[in-house]
Write a protein that holds these residues in place. Structure first.
Motif, short mmCIF file in Angstrom:
data_model
loop_
_atom_site.label_atom_id
_atom_site.label_comp_id
_atom_site.label_asym_id
_atom_site.label_seq_id
_atom_site.Cartn_x
_atom_site.Cartn_y
_atom_site.Cartn_z
N THR A 65 1.27 -1.18 0.23
CA THR A 65 -0.01 0.01 0.22
C THR A 65 1.11 1.50 0.09
OG1 THR A 65 -0.12 0.35 2.75
CG2 THR A 65 -1.59 -1.17 1.09
N GLN A 92 3.93 6.55 11.15
CA GLN A 92 5.06 7.10 11.93
C GLN A 92 4.20 5.35 12.53
OE1 GLN A 92 2.15 9.11 14.11
NE2 GLN A 92 3.93 9.87 16.10
N ALA A 93 3.07 4.55 13.24
CA ALA A 93 3.30 3.84 13.75
C ALA A 93 4.04 2.09 13.14
CB ALA A 93 1.91 3.64 13.31
N MET A 94 4.00 2.84 11.64
CA MET A 94 5.02 1.17 11.00
C MET A 94 6.12 1.77 11.65
SD MET A 94 3.08 0.41 7.05
CE MET A 94 1.72 1.10 6.93
N GLY A 148 1.16 3.37 2.47
CA GLY A 148 1.53 3.66 3.26
C GLY A 148 2.67 1.84 3.85
N THR A 149 2.71 1.14 3.26
CA THR A 149 3.95 -0.25 3.02
C THR A 149 5.11 0.76 2.19
OG1 THR A 149 3.01 -1.30 1.73
CG2 THR A 149 2.46 -2.36 4.39
N ASP A 195 -3.76 5.00 1.38
CA ASP A 195 -4.36 3.77 2.32
C ASP A 195 -5.78 4.24 2.96
OD1 ASP A 195 -1.98 3.68 2.08
OD2 ASP A 195 -2.03 2.04 3.46
N ASN A 196 -6.29 5.09 3.45
CA ASN A 196 -7.21 5.62 3.69
C ASN A 196 -7.80 6.69 3.67
OD1 ASN A 196 -6.32 3.66 5.46
ND2 ASN A 196 -8.49 2.45 5.56
N THR A 240 0.20 9.64 9.38
CA THR A 240 0.36 8.41 10.71
C THR A 240 0.33 7.08 11.26
OG1 THR A 240 -2.10 8.83 10.94
CG2 THR A 240 -1.39 10.35 11.86
N LYS A 241 -0.05 6.57 9.70
CA LYS A 241 -0.38 5.45 9.64
C LYS A 241 2.03 4.27 9.43
CE LYS A 241 -2.77 2.35 7.54
NZ LYS A 241 -3.90 1.81 7.20
N THR A 253 -2.28 9.15 6.02
CA THR A 253 -1.29 8.07 5.93
C THR A 253 0.15 8.07 6.89
OG1 THR A 253 -1.98 7.76 3.62
CG2 THR A 253 0.06 6.55 3.95
#
Ligand code: UT7
Length: 321
Positions: free
Chosen positions: A52, A97-99, A54-55, A86-87, A94-95, A92
């Motif tokens: 994605t 950041q989490a990853m 994000g990834t 992604d959504n 923040t995603k 993205t």
């Protein structure tokens, strides 16, 4: 001493699957000959379901952090430039950041389509120089394959997926290293020339890319040549001082025509459009990473970045590496 945003590291990520023009011609009414002649594109990478925005963005960011010798915990600002999040929300960024496992920091997306990375670099540069953070991750990441109409041969052959990232660090420098100038533009009266025919607030669907190719082409050459002239004038430098141009990779003919207009020799232009196609906000940082890693762009080089896309939006940046 001057506080500037200095390029500390670059990174990139491409989806596993690479698709040639010939492979595409088995599914779409097109040919390798048409695509190469009109655009210079030979290959594009297409994301698999587990890949994605994000990834890919996180993978590019990890490389950039490693190149900068930093950890995720050092980052105070994450900006993801994307038109294919992604959504719808959260951002993205923040995603990513989490990853990355990055703790509390500033994280948001910038939507300026193909110019998104230039917009994000300019915003990050302002924030770094006003003390919002010490280190910023600026990422361009896209999965345009998810918003292509695979029945529309005039658009689906042009785009690819991927991500590029840079770490920018606020440093007090006593030379001319760092981002020296940025320029951004938008002209919304052309928003129907290149757009996606869907969205949360209109159709409630994701939609597909629509483009009036010839019009976009015409505006791209004029706007890019003009913004490059502006940004160089801001620095007091000229085309002769430029070591490398890293342009948005939409079409080889646009890149060549723009360089010619400015009198920039073709050998000084980084080209990836043949390998990646148009990856929108990812194209400039992907090309930048390639030229840094293969040793073309070296410490001390004067580098110019430029892009133009839907909106219309366009922009350019000058930096000393
Ligand atoms: O990121 C920023 C946004 N994008 C761009 O910067 C893209 C800007 N535009 C372009 O790069 C070019 O306009 C294109 C590559 C999109 C198109 O090139 P063109 O020389 O402007 O071609 P065209 O759209 O005028 O089409 C010429 C012909 C048409 O056939 P007829 O009507 O002349 O018989 C099209 O139907 O080419 C045909 N065509 C194709 N043929 C084979 C269009 N797409 C294809 C295709 N394969 N994929």
């Amino acid at each position: 001493m001057t506080l500037r945003s200095v390029l500390a590291g670059t990174g990139a990520a491409l989806p596993r699957t690479r698709v040639s023009n010939e492979e595409l011609a088995q599914r779409v009414d097109t040919s390798d000959e048409w695509i190469v002649e009109r655009t210079g594109i030979r290959f594009r990478h297409i994301a698999e379901p587990d890949e994605t925005t994000g990834t890919l963005g996180a993978a590019a960011a990890r490389q950039a952090l490693e190149a900068a010798g930093l950890e995720a915990a050092d980052i105070g600002l994450i900006i993801v430039a994307t038109a294919t999040p992604d959504n719808t929300f959260p951002a993205t960024a923040t995603k990513v950041q989490a990853m990355l496992g990055a703790p509390d920091c500033i994280a948001f997306d910038v939507a300026a389509v193909c110019s998104g990375f230039l917009y994000a670099v300019s915003v990050a540069d302002s924030m770094l120089r006003t003390g919002a953070a010490k280190h910023a991750l600026v990422i361009g990441s896209e999965t345009f394959s998810r918003i292509l109409d695979w029945e529309d041969r005039a658009t689906c052959v042009l785009f690819g997926d991927g991500a590029g990232a840079v770490v920018l660090s606020a440093e007090d420098v006593d030379d001319d290293r760092g981002i020296l100038a940025t320029r951004l533009h938008a002209e919304g009266q052309y928003c129907d020339m290149l757009y996606v025919d869907g969205g949360p607030s209109t159709t409630g669907t994701v939609g597909h890319v629509r483009m009036q190719g010839r019009e976009v082409f015409r505006h791209a050459v004029t706007n890019l040549a003009s913004v490059l002239g502006e940004v160089l004038a801001d620095t007091g430098l000229s085309a002769a001082d430029v070591d490398w141009v890293v342009p948005h990779q939409a079409n080889r003919r646009i890149i060549d025509a723009t360089a010619k207009k400015l009198g920039l020799p073709a050998e000084r232009v980084v080209l990836t459009v043949d390998q990646h196609a148009n990856t929108s906000a990812a194209s400039v940082p992907l090309a930048l990473d390639l030229a840094v890693r293969d040793g073309r762009i070296k410490r001390g080089d004067l580098v110019v970045l430029e892009a133009m896309g839907g909106g219309f939006t366009w922009g350019a940046a000058v930096l000393r590496v």
